[in-house]
Write a protein that holds these residues in place. Structure first.
Motif, PDB file in Angstrom:
ATOM      1  N   LYS A 186      30.823  28.827 -12.054  1.00 49.47           N
ATOM      2  CA  LYS A 186      32.142  28.679 -12.658  1.00 49.47           C
ATOM      3  C   LYS A 186      32.600  27.260 -12.371  1.00 49.47           C
ATOM      4  CE  LYS A 186      33.227  33.541 -12.330  1.00 49.47           C
ATOM      5  NZ  LYS A 186      34.049  34.579 -11.674  1.00 49.47           N
ATOM      6  N   PHE A 236      32.856  30.422  -4.433  1.00 49.42           N
ATOM      7  CA  PHE A 236      31.440  30.772  -4.261  1.00 49.42           C
ATOM      8  C   PHE A 236      30.543  29.747  -4.968  1.00 49.42           C
ATOM      9  CE2 PHE A 236      33.943  34.707  -4.105  1.00 49.42           C
ATOM     10  CZ  PHE A 236      33.661  35.100  -2.813  1.00 49.42           C
ATOM     11  N   THR A 253      19.319  38.634 -15.392  1.00 45.15           N
ATOM     12  CA  THR A 253      18.868  38.845 -14.015  1.00 45.15           C
ATOM     13  C   THR A 253      19.179  40.249 -13.497  1.00 45.15           C
ATOM     14  OG1 THR A 253      20.989  37.929 -13.359  1.00 45.15           O
ATOM     15  CG2 THR A 253      19.097  36.449 -13.251  1.00 45.15           C
ATOM     16  N   TRP A 303      22.051  41.037 -12.445  1.00 42.74           N
ATOM     17  CA  TRP A 303      22.798  40.620 -11.242  1.00 42.74           C
ATOM     18  C   TRP A 303      24.244  40.462 -11.665  1.00 42.74           C
ATOM     19  CZ3 TRP A 303      20.742  40.114  -6.393  1.00 42.74           C
ATOM     20  CH2 TRP A 303      21.497  39.434  -5.434  1.00 42.74           C
ATOM     21  N   PRO A 304      25.175  41.122 -10.968  1.00 42.01           N
ATOM     22  CA  PRO A 304      26.523  41.262 -11.545  1.00 42.01           C
ATOM     23  C   PRO A 304      27.477  40.111 -11.291  1.00 42.01           C
ATOM     24  CG  PRO A 304      26.351  42.555  -9.534  1.00 42.01           C
ATOM     25  CD  PRO A 304      24.998  41.916  -9.748  1.00 42.01           C
ATOM     26  N   THR A 305      27.112  39.172 -10.422  1.00 39.16           N
ATOM     27  CA  THR A 305      28.108  38.167 -10.028  1.00 39.16           C
ATOM     28  C   THR A 305      27.606  36.744 -10.274  1.00 39.16           C
ATOM     29  OG1 THR A 305      27.251  38.413  -7.769  1.00 39.16           O
ATOM     30  CG2 THR A 305      29.257  39.609  -8.279  1.00 39.16           C
ATOM     31  N   PHE A 317      14.532  33.383 -10.081  1.00 39.65           N
ATOM     32  CA  PHE A 317      15.877  33.717  -9.630  1.00 39.65           C
ATOM     33  C   PHE A 317      15.880  33.841  -8.100  1.00 39.65           C
ATOM     34  CE2 PHE A 317      19.136  37.195  -8.902  1.00 39.65           C
ATOM     35  CZ  PHE A 317      20.208  36.325  -8.926  1.00 39.65           C
ATOM     36  N   ILE A 318      16.734  33.073  -7.438  1.00 35.98           N
ATOM     37  CA  ILE A 318      16.785  33.049  -5.972  1.00 35.98           C
ATOM     38  C   ILE A 318      17.882  33.962  -5.445  1.00 35.98           C
ATOM     39  CG2 ILE A 318      17.130  31.571  -3.939  1.00 35.98           C
ATOM     40  CD1 ILE A 318      14.568  31.064  -5.592  1.00 35.98           C
ATOM     41  N   GLY A 319      19.020  33.965  -6.120  1.00 34.31           N
ATOM     42  CA  GLY A 319      20.125  34.809  -5.681  1.00 34.31           C
ATOM     43  C   GLY A 319      21.458  34.141  -5.940  1.00 34.31           C
ATOM     44  N   ASP A 336      25.733  34.058  -1.274  1.00 35.92           N
ATOM     45  CA  ASP A 336      25.379  34.500   0.092  1.00 35.92           C
ATOM     46  C   ASP A 336      23.935  34.170   0.419  1.00 35.92           C
ATOM     47  OD1 ASP A 336      27.866  35.778   0.573  1.00 35.92           O
ATOM     48  OD2 ASP A 336      27.192  37.490  -0.605  1.00 35.92           O
ATOM     49  N   ILE A 337      23.046  34.474  -0.521  1.00 39.97           N
ATOM     50  CA  ILE A 337      21.615  34.290  -0.277  1.00 39.97           C
ATOM     51  C   ILE A 337      21.290  32.808  -0.126  1.00 39.97           C
ATOM     52  CG2 ILE A 337      19.331  34.504  -1.365  1.00 39.97           C
ATOM     53  CD1 ILE A 337      20.155  37.275  -2.322  1.00 39.97           C
TER      54      ILE A 337
END
Lengths: 112, 101
Positions: free
Chosen positions: A21, A31, A65, A67-69, A79-81, A84-85
């Motif tokens: 974002k 984030f 992915t 992946w929701p966020t 894709f790494i994450g 947090d990851i």
């Protein structure tokens, strides 16, 4: 071109891609900002894609992915994450190792 | 003459969401489960809804994570909370560990 193909093309044609974002210079979310900070500390060039510019991309990346966020980080198409990851991997040194193994230039000398 | 009563603070909405999250994650039989409402830290930012639990941090220790990498652990938690994410839970910070880590 479908949104899936667009995303696929981006993550496969850039060493490091961050769906975020805002932009690398002006993250619009804490984030996304943390991820931008990690790569700035490491001196790693990356392509930032601002999901706030397009609902199609924002929804498309979540489907791509499952992946929701946001943010979502890719290295050499993998894709790494999310935040947090990436932060945990940076702190443990795994991110630096991964980037080196994948042949991504790491200019910074920063260590956690 | 009575002043109109403002709507009650929505602590209810927050505690109900926390209860649903706790119930969903019970699936993993966690030995530690801490939920922290971080919504207030994101006031004025996208996704923040006053009185709602929009930003959640989950600290969870469960045997189910043993032998799983970070992506798999996060996917497990994301999956169990998919309904909440679809219903206004905007951000989910996850610290997932196996016992002894």
């Amino acid at each position: 071109m479908s949104i899936h193909d667009f995303i696929d093309g981006q993550v496969k044609s850039n060493d490091v891609v961050v769906f975020m974002k805002g932009t690398p210079q002006f993250p619009m979310c804490g984030f996304s900002g943390q991820v931008a900070q990690v790569f700035a500390l490491l001196g790693v060039d990356y392509k930032g894609i601002n999901v706030l510019d397009s609902d199609e991309i924002r929804n498309g990346i979540k489907e791509y992915t499952s992946w929701p966020t946001i943010p979502q980080v890719f290295v050499k198409g993998e894709f790494i994450g999310g935040c947090d990851i990436v932060r945990e991997m940076y702190q443990s040194g795994e991110l630096q190792t991964l980037l080196e193994e994948k042949g991504v230039p790491v200019m910074g000398k920063a260590t956690a | 003459m009575s002043t109109p009563v403002p709507p009650l603070p929505t602590d209810d909405a927050i505690s109900q969401r926390l209860a649903r999250v706790r119930a969903a994650l019970a699936e993993l039989s966690p030995s530690v489960l801490e939920l922290e409402d971080e919504s207030h830290r994101h006031e004025g930012h996208g996704g923040h809804r006053p009185g709602q639990l929009t930003h959640l941090r989950v600290r969870i220790v469960a045997q189910a994570f043993a032998g799983q990498n970070r992506l798999a652990r996060h996917r497990l938690v994301n999956g169990l909370l998919a309904d909440e994410l679809a219903r206004g839970l905007h951000a989910l910070a996850i610290e997932a560990k196996a016992p002894g880590e």
